[in-house]
Design a protein around this motif. Structure first.
Motif, short mmCIF file in Angstrom:
data_model
loop_
_atom_site.label_atom_id
_atom_site.label_comp_id
_atom_site.label_asym_id
_atom_site.label_seq_id
_atom_site.Cartn_x
_atom_site.Cartn_y
_atom_site.Cartn_z
N ILE A 1 0.86 -1.18 0.00
CA ILE A 1 0.00 0.00 0.00
C ILE A 1 0.90 1.23 0.00
O ILE A 1 2.04 1.19 0.48
CB ILE A 1 -0.98 0.01 1.19
N ASN A 2 0.40 2.32 -0.56
CA ASN A 2 1.20 3.55 -0.63
C ASN A 2 0.99 4.43 0.59
O ASN A 2 1.95 4.93 1.16
CB ASN A 2 0.87 4.32 -1.90
N ASN A 3 -0.25 4.65 0.97
CA ASN A 3 -0.57 5.48 2.13
C ASN A 3 -1.71 4.83 2.88
O ASN A 3 -2.81 4.71 2.36
CB ASN A 3 -0.97 6.90 1.69
N GLY A 4 -1.42 4.42 4.10
CA GLY A 4 -2.43 3.75 4.90
C GLY A 4 -1.80 3.07 6.08
O GLY A 4 -0.80 3.54 6.63
N PHE A 5 -2.37 1.94 6.45
CA PHE A 5 -1.85 1.22 7.62
C PHE A 5 -2.12 -0.26 7.48
O PHE A 5 -2.99 -0.69 6.72
CB PHE A 5 -2.45 1.78 8.92
N VAL A 6 -1.34 -1.02 8.23
CA VAL A 6 -1.46 -2.47 8.25
C VAL A 6 -1.71 -2.89 9.69
O VAL A 6 -0.96 -2.51 10.59
CB VAL A 6 -0.17 -3.14 7.72
N LEU A 7 -2.77 -3.65 9.90
CA LEU A 7 -3.04 -4.23 11.21
C LEU A 7 -2.40 -5.61 11.19
O LEU A 7 -2.84 -6.50 10.46
CB LEU A 7 -4.55 -4.33 11.46
N ASP A 8 -1.35 -5.77 11.97
CA ASP A 8 -0.55 -6.99 11.95
C ASP A 8 -0.68 -7.71 13.28
O ASP A 8 -1.07 -7.12 14.28
CB ASP A 8 0.90 -6.62 11.67
N HIS A 9 -0.30 -8.96 13.29
CA HIS A 9 -0.33 -9.81 14.48
C HIS A 9 -1.74 -10.01 15.03
O HIS A 9 -1.95 -10.07 16.23
CB HIS A 9 0.61 -9.29 15.56
N ILE A 10 -2.70 -10.10 14.11
CA ILE A 10 -4.07 -10.44 14.50
C ILE A 10 -4.10 -11.95 14.70
O ILE A 10 -3.58 -12.70 13.87
CB ILE A 10 -5.08 -10.03 13.41
N GLN A 11 -4.72 -12.38 15.78
CA GLN A 11 -4.82 -13.81 16.03
C GLN A 11 -5.48 -14.49 14.83
O GLN A 11 -6.48 -13.99 14.29
CB GLN A 11 -5.62 -14.07 17.30
N ALA A 12 -4.91 -15.60 14.38
CA ALA A 12 -5.41 -16.30 13.19
C ALA A 12 -6.91 -16.58 13.31
O ALA A 12 -7.39 -17.04 14.34
CB ALA A 12 -4.65 -17.61 13.00
N ASP B 1 -3.35 -13.32 11.12
CA ASP B 1 -4.12 -12.62 10.10
C ASP B 1 -3.56 -11.20 9.99
O ASP B 1 -2.96 -10.68 10.95
CB ASP B 1 -5.61 -12.54 10.46
N ILE B 2 -3.76 -10.60 8.82
CA ILE B 2 -3.28 -9.25 8.55
C ILE B 2 -4.40 -8.51 7.81
O ILE B 2 -5.05 -9.09 6.94
CB ILE B 2 -2.01 -9.27 7.67
N ILE B 3 -4.59 -7.24 8.13
CA ILE B 3 -5.52 -6.39 7.38
C ILE B 3 -4.73 -5.18 6.89
O ILE B 3 -4.11 -4.48 7.68
CB ILE B 3 -6.71 -5.92 8.24
N LYS B 4 -4.76 -4.95 5.56
CA LYS B 4 -4.09 -3.80 4.96
C LYS B 4 -5.16 -2.82 4.50
O LYS B 4 -6.11 -3.21 3.81
CB LYS B 4 -3.24 -4.22 3.76
N VAL B 5 -4.99 -1.56 4.88
CA VAL B 5 -5.98 -0.54 4.54
C VAL B 5 -5.27 0.61 3.83
O VAL B 5 -4.34 1.21 4.38
CB VAL B 5 -6.70 -0.01 5.80
N GLU B 6 -5.69 0.90 2.62
CA GLU B 6 -5.18 2.05 1.87
C GLU B 6 -6.12 3.20 2.18
O GLU B 6 -7.21 3.31 1.62
CB GLU B 6 -5.18 1.74 0.38
N GLY B 7 -5.75 4.05 3.13
CA GLY B 7 -6.60 5.15 3.54
C GLY B 7 -6.02 5.85 4.75
O GLY B 7 -5.04 5.40 5.35
N PRO B 8 -6.65 6.96 5.16
CA PRO B 8 -6.13 7.74 6.29
C PRO B 8 -6.28 7.02 7.62
O PRO B 8 -7.14 6.16 7.79
CB PRO B 8 -6.97 9.02 6.25
N LEU B 9 -5.44 7.40 8.58
CA LEU B 9 -5.46 6.78 9.90
C LEU B 9 -6.74 7.05 10.69
O LEU B 9 -7.14 6.24 11.51
CB LEU B 9 -4.28 7.29 10.74
N ASP B 10 -7.37 8.18 10.44
CA ASP B 10 -8.52 8.57 11.25
C ASP B 10 -9.79 7.77 10.96
O ASP B 10 -10.83 8.01 11.57
CB ASP B 10 -8.80 10.07 11.12
N ILE B 11 -9.73 6.80 10.07
CA ILE B 11 -10.92 6.00 9.78
C ILE B 11 -11.11 4.85 10.77
O ILE B 11 -12.13 4.19 10.75
CB ILE B 11 -10.91 5.47 8.33
N VAL B 12 -10.14 4.63 11.64
CA VAL B 12 -10.23 3.55 12.63
C VAL B 12 -9.97 4.13 14.02
O VAL B 12 -9.04 4.92 14.21
CB VAL B 12 -9.20 2.43 12.33
#
Length: 146
Positions: free
Chosen positions: A7-18, A52-63
């Motif tokens: 992703i270019n600009n956003g965030f990745v939620l990592d280390h989510i329990q499988a 599990d991993i969630i990748k989000v292409e978007g601003p930080l303020d959406i979560v």
């Protein structure tokens, strides 16, 4: 090996329990967002075995990261700008959460006064327990229910 673009600009939620990524996706209402989201389930992990991993292409303020920290404070948030990892955040249990839990005590003021916010305060960090600000009813460990 599956390849998911960076992703270019956003965030990745990592280390989510499988197996928990879809529950987190739904709980955070990510389906309502108008941005690219990638969910990777059962990825190999040296630390966790599988994750599990969630990748989000978007601003930080959406979560709401306080809510995410309450759901599972072991998740890490990797912030990406211009395709480069610029910050790695570790989540913490928030001191106070509002309208995430709802008090189950039928005698609580929130049962009578419907417009009152449901406010819970962290009372036991070790066991991730929260107490209703109004009646002290205890609740916690939401991620075990997801």
């Amino acid at each position: 090996m599956i390849n998911v673009d960076q992703i270019n600009n956003g965030f990745v939620l990592d280390h989510i329990q499988a197996g928990r990524s879809m529950a987190i996706y739904n709980y955070l209402n990510l389906e309502k967002l108008d941005c690219q989201i990638a969910i990777i389930k059962n990825a190999r992990s040296k630390k966790m075995g599988r994750k599990d991993i969630i990748k989000v292409e978007g601003p930080l303020d959406i979560v709401d990261f306080d809510v995410l920290g309450f759901i599972d404070h072991n998740i890490t948030v990797d912030i990406i700008e211009n395709g480069i990892l610029v910050e790695k955040r570790e989540l913490r249990l928030p001191q106070k959460i509002t309208n995430v839990l709802h008090c189950r005590n039928p005698r609580c003021i929130t049962s009578v006064e419907q417009e009152l916010e449901h406010v819970f305060v962290l009372t036991d960090r070790k066991n991730a327990m929260y107490s209703c600000m109004y009646c002290e009813e205890k609740q916690g460990k939401l991620w075990e229910k997801l």
